[in-house]
Design an enzyme around this catalytic site. Structure first.
Site, PDB file in Angstrom:
ATOM      1  N   ARG A  72       1.050  -0.911  -0.218  1.00  0.00           N
ATOM      2  CA  ARG A  72      -0.103  -0.134   0.396  1.00  0.00           C
ATOM      3  C   ARG A  72       0.674   1.623  -0.134  1.00  0.00           C
ATOM      4  O   ARG A  72       0.160   2.150  -0.388  1.00  0.00           O
ATOM      5  CB  ARG A  72      -1.157   0.087   0.909  1.00  0.00           C
ATOM      6  N   GLU A 109       5.792 -10.086  15.185  1.00  0.00           N
ATOM      7  CA  GLU A 109       5.132 -10.989  16.552  1.00  0.00           C
ATOM      8  C   GLU A 109       5.542 -12.301  16.703  1.00  0.00           C
ATOM      9  O   GLU A 109       6.365 -12.705  17.190  1.00  0.00           O
ATOM     10  CB  GLU A 109       3.999 -10.510  16.452  1.00  0.00           C
TER      11      GLU A 109
HETATM   12  P1  AMP Z   1       5.047  -2.105  11.361  1.00  0.00           P
HETATM   13  O1  AMP Z   1       5.830  -3.536  10.418  1.00  0.00           O
HETATM   14  O2  AMP Z   1       4.452  -3.526  12.760  1.00  0.00           O
HETATM   15  O3  AMP Z   1       4.890  -1.009  11.396  1.00  0.00           O
HETATM   16  O4  AMP Z   1       3.952  -3.016  10.374  1.00  0.00           O
HETATM   17  C1  AMP Z   1       3.494  -2.161   9.467  1.00  0.00           C
HETATM   18  C2  AMP Z   1       3.088  -2.885   7.761  1.00  0.00           C
HETATM   19  O5  AMP Z   1       1.828  -3.867   7.591  1.00  0.00           O
HETATM   20  C3  AMP Z   1       2.311  -1.842   7.160  1.00  0.00           C
HETATM   21  O6  AMP Z   1       3.073  -2.252   5.468  1.00  0.00           O
HETATM   22  C4  AMP Z   1       0.626  -1.533   7.125  1.00  0.00           C
HETATM   23  O7  AMP Z   1       0.183  -1.886   5.868  1.00  0.00           O
HETATM   24  C5  AMP Z   1       0.689  -3.275   7.656  1.00  0.00           C
HETATM   25  N1  AMP Z   1      -0.156  -3.278   8.654  1.00  0.00           N
HETATM   26  C6  AMP Z   1       0.438  -3.453  10.286  1.00  0.00           C
HETATM   27  N2  AMP Z   1      -0.653  -3.598  11.024  1.00  0.00           N
HETATM   28  C7  AMP Z   1      -2.017  -3.234  10.527  1.00  0.00           C
HETATM   29  C8  AMP Z   1      -3.719  -2.876  10.162  1.00  0.00           C
HETATM   30  N3  AMP Z   1      -3.587  -3.091  11.845  1.00  0.00           N
HETATM   31  N4  AMP Z   1      -4.056  -2.589   9.555  1.00  0.00           N
HETATM   32  C9  AMP Z   1      -3.686  -2.233   8.418  1.00  0.00           C
HETATM   33  N5  AMP Z   1      -2.778  -2.895   7.570  1.00  0.00           N
HETATM   34  C10 AMP Z   1      -2.073  -2.746   9.019  1.00  0.00           C
END
Ligand code: AMP
Length: 188
Positions: A72, A109
Protein backbone atom coordinates in the site's frame (compact mmCIF):
# COMPACT_ATOMS: atom_id res chain seq x y z
CA UNK A 1 20.28 19.63 7.66
CA UNK A 2 16.68 20.39 6.70
CA UNK A 3 14.41 21.85 9.33
CA UNK A 4 10.78 20.95 8.78
CA UNK A 5 9.57 21.47 12.35
CA UNK A 6 7.36 24.31 11.13
CA UNK A 7 5.48 21.71 9.05
CA UNK A 8 2.00 20.86 10.33
CA UNK A 9 -0.80 18.82 8.81
CA UNK A 10 -4.02 20.53 7.69
CA UNK A 11 -6.47 19.68 10.56
CA UNK A 12 -9.43 19.40 8.18
CA UNK A 13 -7.54 16.82 6.10
CA UNK A 14 -6.69 14.89 9.28
CA UNK A 15 -10.34 14.81 10.36
CA UNK A 16 -11.64 13.81 6.92
CA UNK A 17 -9.07 11.01 6.62
CA UNK A 18 -9.72 9.76 10.16
CA UNK A 19 -13.40 9.38 9.27
CA UNK A 20 -12.66 7.64 5.95
CA UNK A 21 -10.84 4.49 7.16
CA UNK A 22 -12.78 1.29 7.69
CA UNK A 23 -11.92 -0.86 10.72
CA UNK A 24 -12.14 -4.64 10.23
CA UNK A 25 -11.96 -6.52 13.52
CA UNK A 26 -10.10 -9.86 13.58
CA UNK A 27 -8.78 -9.47 10.03
CA UNK A 28 -6.60 -11.08 8.69
CA UNK A 29 -6.40 -13.00 11.97
CA UNK A 30 -7.93 -12.85 15.45
CA UNK A 31 -6.74 -9.94 17.59
CA UNK A 32 -5.92 -7.58 14.68
CA UNK A 33 -8.01 -4.50 13.89
CA UNK A 34 -7.23 -4.03 10.20
CA UNK A 35 -7.31 -0.44 8.97
CA UNK A 36 -8.64 -0.45 5.41
CA UNK A 37 -7.56 2.56 3.32
CA UNK A 38 -9.63 1.54 0.25
CA UNK A 39 -12.29 4.23 0.95
CA UNK A 40 -9.49 6.84 0.79
CA UNK A 41 -8.23 5.44 -2.53
CA UNK A 42 -11.77 5.58 -3.92
CA UNK A 43 -12.11 9.29 -3.15
CA UNK A 44 -10.16 11.18 -5.82
CA UNK A 45 -10.42 14.59 -4.12
CA UNK A 46 -9.25 13.18 -0.78
CA UNK A 47 -6.37 11.34 -2.47
CA UNK A 48 -5.32 14.54 -4.22
CA UNK A 49 -5.19 16.42 -0.90
CA UNK A 50 -3.31 13.54 0.75
CA UNK A 51 -0.72 13.39 -2.03
CA UNK A 52 -0.19 17.17 -1.95
CA UNK A 53 0.33 16.92 1.84
CA UNK A 54 2.76 14.00 1.60
CA UNK A 55 4.67 15.75 -1.19
CA UNK A 56 4.98 18.88 0.98
CA UNK A 57 6.48 16.76 3.79
CA UNK A 58 8.99 15.16 1.38
CA UNK A 59 9.95 18.54 -0.07
CA UNK A 60 10.41 20.09 3.40
CA UNK A 61 13.05 17.51 4.28
CA UNK A 62 14.94 17.78 1.00
CA UNK A 63 14.04 14.36 -0.45
CA UNK A 64 15.58 13.43 -3.79
CA UNK A 65 13.85 10.02 -4.14
CA UNK A 66 10.63 8.49 -2.83
CA UNK A 67 10.57 4.88 -1.63
CA UNK A 68 7.23 3.11 -1.09
CA UNK A 69 6.84 -0.06 0.98
CA UNK A 70 4.92 -3.03 -0.48
CA UNK A 71 2.19 -2.86 -1.17
CA UNK A 72 0.00 0.00 0.00
CA UNK A 73 3.05 2.25 0.25
CA UNK A 74 3.17 2.08 -3.56
CA UNK A 75 -0.33 3.55 -3.81
CA UNK A 76 0.77 6.67 -1.93
CA UNK A 77 4.44 6.75 -2.92
CA UNK A 78 4.01 6.74 -6.71
CA UNK A 79 1.66 9.77 -6.87
CA UNK A 80 3.86 11.60 -4.34
CA UNK A 81 6.91 11.02 -6.54
CA UNK A 82 4.98 12.20 -9.62
CA UNK A 83 3.81 15.32 -7.77
CA UNK A 84 7.45 16.25 -7.07
CA UNK A 85 8.86 14.87 -10.35
CA UNK A 86 11.17 12.62 -8.30
CA UNK A 87 12.16 8.98 -8.91
CA UNK A 88 10.09 6.29 -7.19
CA UNK A 89 11.73 3.12 -5.81
CA UNK A 90 9.74 0.12 -4.49
CA UNK A 91 10.75 -1.74 -1.31
CA UNK A 92 9.39 -5.27 -1.76
CA UNK A 93 8.94 -8.44 0.23
CA UNK A 94 11.44 -11.26 -0.35
CA UNK A 95 11.66 -12.86 -3.79
CA UNK A 96 9.75 -10.31 -5.87
CA UNK A 97 12.55 -8.19 -7.33
CA UNK A 98 15.18 -9.24 -9.92
CA UNK A 99 18.83 -8.20 -10.03
CA UNK A 100 21.33 -7.31 -7.32
CA UNK A 101 19.48 -6.52 -4.10
CA UNK A 102 19.85 -4.78 -0.77
CA UNK A 103 18.20 -6.88 1.89
CA UNK A 104 17.20 -6.59 5.55
CA UNK A 105 15.44 -9.17 7.71
CA UNK A 106 13.33 -8.02 10.65
CA UNK A 107 11.36 -9.63 13.46
CA UNK A 108 7.58 -10.03 13.43
CA UNK A 109 5.46 -10.94 16.44
CA UNK A 110 5.81 -14.55 15.29
CA UNK A 111 8.72 -15.20 12.94
CA UNK A 112 10.47 -12.79 10.60
CA UNK A 113 10.16 -11.06 7.26
CA UNK A 114 12.59 -9.60 4.73
CA UNK A 115 12.48 -6.40 2.72
CA UNK A 116 14.44 -6.03 -0.56
CA UNK A 117 15.40 -3.05 -2.75
CA UNK A 118 17.21 -3.04 -6.09
CA UNK A 119 20.84 -2.06 -5.52
CA UNK A 120 21.05 0.06 -8.67
CA UNK A 121 18.24 2.34 -7.41
CA UNK A 122 20.23 3.46 -4.34
CA UNK A 123 23.30 5.70 -4.52
CA UNK A 124 25.34 7.46 -1.88
CA UNK A 125 24.07 11.03 -1.65
CA UNK A 126 20.45 10.09 -2.36
CA UNK A 127 17.99 11.42 0.21
CA UNK A 128 15.12 8.94 0.46
CA UNK A 129 11.66 9.76 1.77
CA UNK A 130 10.01 6.54 3.02
CA UNK A 131 6.24 6.20 2.45
CA UNK A 132 3.80 3.59 3.73
CA UNK A 133 0.10 3.51 4.52
CA UNK A 134 0.46 2.57 8.17
CA UNK A 135 3.08 2.32 10.93
CA UNK A 136 2.43 -0.28 13.60
CA UNK A 137 5.64 -1.50 15.34
CA UNK A 138 7.85 0.34 12.84
CA UNK A 139 9.77 -2.84 11.95
CA UNK A 140 9.06 -2.72 8.21
CA UNK A 141 9.96 0.96 7.83
CA UNK A 142 13.10 0.53 9.95
CA UNK A 143 14.28 -2.42 7.83
CA UNK A 144 13.67 -0.39 4.65
CA UNK A 145 15.66 2.54 6.01
CA UNK A 146 18.51 0.26 7.14
CA UNK A 147 18.80 -1.10 3.56
CA UNK A 148 19.19 2.46 2.29
CA UNK A 149 21.81 3.26 4.90
CA UNK A 150 23.80 0.12 4.02
CA UNK A 151 24.22 1.50 0.51
CA UNK A 152 25.34 4.94 1.73
CA UNK A 153 22.08 6.76 1.04
CA UNK A 154 20.45 9.11 3.56
CA UNK A 155 17.01 8.70 5.06
CA UNK A 156 15.41 12.15 4.69
CA UNK A 157 12.16 11.32 6.48
CA UNK A 158 9.18 9.02 6.83
CA UNK A 159 5.48 9.49 6.11
CA UNK A 160 2.53 7.34 7.10
CA UNK A 161 -1.09 7.96 6.45
CA UNK A 162 -1.94 6.26 9.75
CA UNK A 163 0.02 5.59 12.96
CA UNK A 164 -1.02 3.09 15.62
CA UNK A 165 0.35 5.26 18.43
CA UNK A 166 0.05 2.60 21.16
CA UNK A 167 2.72 0.48 19.42
CA UNK A 168 5.33 3.29 19.55
CA UNK A 169 6.69 2.64 16.05
CA UNK A 170 7.37 6.34 15.40
CA UNK A 171 9.52 6.55 18.57
CA UNK A 172 11.46 3.50 17.40
CA UNK A 173 12.19 5.15 14.03
CA UNK A 174 13.12 8.48 15.65
CA UNK A 175 15.56 6.64 17.93
CA UNK A 176 17.17 4.78 15.02
CA UNK A 177 17.16 7.73 12.57
CA UNK A 178 17.27 10.89 14.70
CA UNK A 179 17.81 13.20 11.70
CA UNK A 180 14.77 11.93 9.81
CA UNK A 181 11.37 13.39 10.78
CA UNK A 182 8.55 10.87 11.16
CA UNK A 183 5.25 12.23 9.83
CA UNK A 184 1.94 10.55 10.55
CA UNK A 185 -1.08 12.25 9.11
CA UNK A 186 -3.54 10.52 11.46
CA UNK A 187 -2.60 8.90 14.80
CA UNK A 188 -4.97 6.53 16.60
P1 AMP B 1 4.98 -2.62 11.22
O1 AMP B 1 6.22 -3.14 10.54
O2 AMP B 1 4.63 -3.38 12.46
O3 AMP B 1 5.06 -1.13 11.44
O4 AMP B 1 3.76 -2.90 10.23
C1 AMP B 1 3.55 -2.04 9.15
C2 AMP B 1 3.07 -2.77 7.94
O5 AMP B 1 2.06 -3.73 8.24
C3 AMP B 1 2.47 -1.77 6.96
O6 AMP B 1 2.94 -2.09 5.65
C4 AMP B 1 0.97 -1.95 7.11
O7 AMP B 1 0.35 -1.87 5.85
C5 AMP B 1 0.79 -3.32 7.76
N1 AMP B 1 -0.10 -3.28 8.94
C6 AMP B 1 0.27 -3.51 10.23
N2 AMP B 1 -0.77 -3.42 11.06
C7 AMP B 1 -1.85 -3.12 10.31
C8 AMP B 1 -3.26 -2.87 10.60
N3 AMP B 1 -3.75 -2.91 11.83
N4 AMP B 1 -4.06 -2.53 9.56
C9 AMP B 1 -3.57 -2.47 8.29
N5 AMP B 1 -2.28 -2.70 7.97
C10 AMP B 1 -1.42 -3.02 8.95
Amino acid sequence: MFDDRSYSVDPDLQKTLAEAFDDHIDFPKPGIVFKDICPVLANAELMRRLVVETAAQAKACGATKIIGIESRGFLLGVPTALELALPFVPARKKGKLPGELLRQTYALEYGEDTVEIQRRAVNSGDRFFVVDDLIATGGTAEATALCLQQAGAEVAGFSFLLELGFLSGAEKLSGAFPRAPVHSIVTV
